[in-house]
Design a protein around this motif. Sequence first.
Motif, PDB file in Angstrom:
ATOM      1  N   GLN A  79      -6.737  -3.256   0.037  1.00 44.73           N
ATOM      2  CA  GLN A  79      -7.534  -2.932   1.217  1.00 44.73           C
ATOM      3  C   GLN A  79      -8.596  -4.002   1.467  1.00 44.73           C
ATOM      4  O   GLN A  79      -8.873  -4.377   2.615  1.00 44.73           O
ATOM      5  CB  GLN A  79      -8.200  -1.564   1.032  1.00 44.73           C
ATOM      6  CG  GLN A  79      -8.935  -1.060   2.257  1.00 44.73           C
ATOM      7  CD  GLN A  79      -7.998  -0.795   3.416  1.00 44.73           C
ATOM      8  OE1 GLN A  79      -6.849  -0.414   3.216  1.00 44.73           O
ATOM      9  NE2 GLN A  79      -8.487  -1.020   4.625  1.00 44.73           N
ATOM     10  N   THR A  80      -9.176  -4.522   0.378  1.00 43.16           N
ATOM     11  CA  THR A  80     -10.166  -5.591   0.518  1.00 43.16           C
ATOM     12  C   THR A  80      -9.534  -6.854   1.088  1.00 43.16           C
ATOM     13  O   THR A  80     -10.097  -7.513   1.976  1.00 43.16           O
ATOM     14  CB  THR A  80     -10.805  -5.897  -0.848  1.00 43.16           C
ATOM     15  OG1 THR A  80     -11.385  -4.700  -1.377  1.00 43.16           O
ATOM     16  CG2 THR A  80     -11.878  -6.958  -0.719  1.00 43.16           C
ATOM     17  N   VAL A  81      -8.343  -7.188   0.574  1.00 44.98           N
ATOM     18  CA  VAL A  81      -7.640  -8.366   1.093  1.00 44.98           C
ATOM     19  C   VAL A  81      -7.311  -8.188   2.572  1.00 44.98           C
ATOM     20  O   VAL A  81      -7.448  -9.118   3.384  1.00 44.98           O
ATOM     21  CB  VAL A  81      -6.358  -8.616   0.271  1.00 44.98           C
ATOM     22  CG1 VAL A  81      -5.515  -9.712   0.914  1.00 44.98           C
ATOM     23  CG2 VAL A  81      -6.709  -8.993  -1.157  1.00 44.98           C
ATOM     24  N   LYS A  82      -6.895  -6.985   2.932  1.00 46.88           N
ATOM     25  CA  LYS A  82      -6.578  -6.710   4.333  1.00 46.88           C
ATOM     26  C   LYS A  82      -7.815  -6.860   5.216  1.00 46.88           C
ATOM     27  O   LYS A  82      -7.745  -7.416   6.323  1.00 46.88           O
ATOM     28  CB  LYS A  82      -6.007  -5.297   4.452  1.00 46.88           C
ATOM     29  CG  LYS A  82      -5.556  -4.930   5.855  1.00 46.88           C
ATOM     30  CD  LYS A  82      -4.966  -3.534   5.879  1.00 46.88           C
ATOM     31  CE  LYS A  82      -4.530  -3.152   7.289  1.00 46.88           C
ATOM     32  NZ  LYS A  82      -3.972  -1.773   7.328  1.00 46.88           N
ATOM     33  N   SER A  83      -8.949  -6.379   4.728  1.00 46.38           N
ATOM     34  CA  SER A  83     -10.193  -6.502   5.498  1.00 46.38           C
ATOM     35  C   SER A  83     -10.588  -7.965   5.659  1.00 46.38           C
ATOM     36  O   SER A  83     -11.006  -8.399   6.743  1.00 46.38           O
ATOM     37  CB  SER A  83     -11.315  -5.725   4.804  1.00 46.38           C
ATOM     38  OG  SER A  83     -10.988  -4.353   4.706  1.00 46.38           O
ATOM     39  N   HIS A  84     -10.447  -8.747   4.581  1.00 51.37           N
ATOM     40  CA  HIS A  84     -10.767 -10.173   4.671  1.00 51.37           C
ATOM     41  C   HIS A  84      -9.839 -10.888   5.654  1.00 51.37           C
ATOM     42  O   HIS A  84     -10.278 -11.767   6.412  1.00 51.37           O
ATOM     43  CB  HIS A  84     -10.655 -10.813   3.286  1.00 51.37           C
ATOM     44  CG  HIS A  84     -11.751 -10.395   2.358  1.00 51.37           C
ATOM     45  ND1 HIS A  84     -11.736 -10.671   1.010  1.00 51.37           N
ATOM     46  CD2 HIS A  84     -12.901  -9.711   2.576  1.00 51.37           C
ATOM     47  CE1 HIS A  84     -12.821 -10.187   0.441  1.00 51.37           C
ATOM     48  NE2 HIS A  84     -13.542  -9.594   1.369  1.00 51.37           N
ATOM     49  N   HIS A  85      -8.573 -10.500   5.619  1.00 48.08           N
ATOM     50  CA  HIS A  85      -7.621 -11.114   6.551  1.00 48.08           C
ATOM     51  C   HIS A  85      -7.981 -10.776   8.000  1.00 48.08           C
ATOM     52  O   HIS A  85      -7.942 -11.650   8.880  1.00 48.08           O
ATOM     53  CB  HIS A  85      -6.209 -10.625   6.225  1.00 48.08           C
ATOM     54  CG  HIS A  85      -5.167 -11.120   7.173  1.00 48.08           C
ATOM     55  ND1 HIS A  85      -4.786 -12.444   7.239  1.00 48.08           N
ATOM     56  CD2 HIS A  85      -4.423 -10.471   8.122  1.00 48.08           C
ATOM     57  CE1 HIS A  85      -3.861 -12.594   8.166  1.00 48.08           C
ATOM     58  NE2 HIS A  85      -3.622 -11.418   8.715  1.00 48.08           N
ATOM     59  N   LYS A 134       0.829  -1.203   0.000  1.00 51.41           N
ATOM     60  CA  LYS A 134       0.000   0.000   0.000  1.00 51.41           C
ATOM     61  C   LYS A 134       0.866   1.256   0.000  1.00 51.41           C
ATOM     62  O   LYS A 134       0.562   2.244  -0.691  1.00 51.41           O
ATOM     63  CB  LYS A 134      -0.917  -0.007   1.219  1.00 51.41           C
ATOM     64  CG  LYS A 134      -1.903   1.145   1.235  1.00 51.41           C
ATOM     65  CD  LYS A 134      -2.837   1.049   2.428  1.00 51.41           C
ATOM     66  CE  LYS A 134      -3.825   2.206   2.426  1.00 51.41           C
ATOM     67  NZ  LYS A 134      -4.730   2.138   3.608  1.00 51.41           N
ATOM     68  N   LEU A 145      -7.323  -0.451  -3.697  1.00 53.11           N
ATOM     69  CA  LEU A 145      -8.603  -0.922  -3.161  1.00 53.11           C
ATOM     70  C   LEU A 145      -8.619  -2.444  -3.026  1.00 53.11           C
ATOM     71  O   LEU A 145      -9.176  -2.989  -2.063  1.00 53.11           O
ATOM     72  CB  LEU A 145      -9.744  -0.458  -4.071  1.00 53.11           C
ATOM     73  CG  LEU A 145     -10.017   1.055  -4.079  1.00 53.11           C
ATOM     74  CD1 LEU A 145     -11.088   1.388  -5.108  1.00 53.11           C
ATOM     75  CD2 LEU A 145     -10.449   1.533  -2.697  1.00 53.11           C
ATOM     76  N   LYS A 146      -8.002  -3.128  -3.988  1.00 53.48           N
ATOM     77  CA  LYS A 146      -7.921  -4.585  -3.892  1.00 53.48           C
ATOM     78  C   LYS A 146      -7.131  -5.004  -2.656  1.00 53.48           C
ATOM     79  O   LYS A 146      -7.520  -5.921  -1.917  1.00 53.48           O
ATOM     80  CB  LYS A 146      -7.258  -5.151  -5.150  1.00 53.48           C
ATOM     81  CG  LYS A 146      -8.107  -5.075  -6.399  1.00 53.48           C
ATOM     82  CD  LYS A 146      -9.266  -6.046  -6.330  1.00 53.48           C
ATOM     83  CE  LYS A 146     -10.051  -6.045  -7.632  1.00 53.48           C
ATOM     84  NZ  LYS A 146     -11.215  -6.975  -7.571  1.00 53.48           N
ATOM     85  N   CYS A 178      -5.750  -1.019  -7.631  1.00 52.56           N
ATOM     86  CA  CYS A 178      -4.901  -1.995  -6.931  1.00 52.56           C
ATOM     87  C   CYS A 178      -4.903  -1.743  -5.428  1.00 52.56           C
ATOM     88  O   CYS A 178      -4.920  -2.683  -4.617  1.00 52.56           O
ATOM     89  CB  CYS A 178      -3.478  -1.924  -7.482  1.00 52.56           C
ATOM     90  SG  CYS A 178      -3.325  -2.484  -9.190  1.00 52.56           S
TER      91      CYS A 178
END
Length: 221
Positions: free
Chosen positions: A91-97, A19, A88-89, A86
Amino acid sequence: MGNLLGKEKPLKEVLRENKRTINRAVRELDREKTGLEREEKRLIIEIKQAAKQQQMGTVKILAKDLVRTRQHVTKFIEMRSHLQGCGLKLQTVKSHHAMAEAMKTTAKAMCKMNKAIDVPAINKMMAAFEKENAKTEIMQEIMGDTLDDALADESTEEAEEQVVNQVLDEIGISFGEEMPEALVGAPAVEEKTGPGKVAVEAEVADTALIELEARLNNLKR
């Protein structure tokens, strides 16, 4: 140092570094785009000046530079949009983690809590509660009936009988007006009074009391 020693970085650290890299690239693109926009304004001014001086060759060359500059500005805008996508992607992965870690922690806590709960003890406690609750309800019922009998007043009974007789008289008058022949031919119903009636009422009360005592004895076992 962690990678040199063969130790992998945690996912959170990797996401943070990526990021940071994306944000740095976006800032660089913004600086380049700002510079090209200033160049675009300068070319427009020079084109106007050359046109006033009737220098058409210079105008054509400057116009070509202006078109190229605008094309580069458009490309920078597209690249910036891709980089933001990219980000935002990531950030989405971080939220899922983070959600997965939270669910993992919650599952562990629930497992420990379930192990700490003694299910047979809870079932035994609930059975005891139901038994004692049933006892309480029966005792309340017995006490209520006893208090009703103790607080019963002859004047109250007489008032009740008076109201009932009044209602029956009104019904009888109505029936007498509408169907006099039926009342004349109807046999009289004898009402049991005296010691026989008292004995029957006492027998019914004793039966109800015996049933309540039997229910209490069953609960005490």
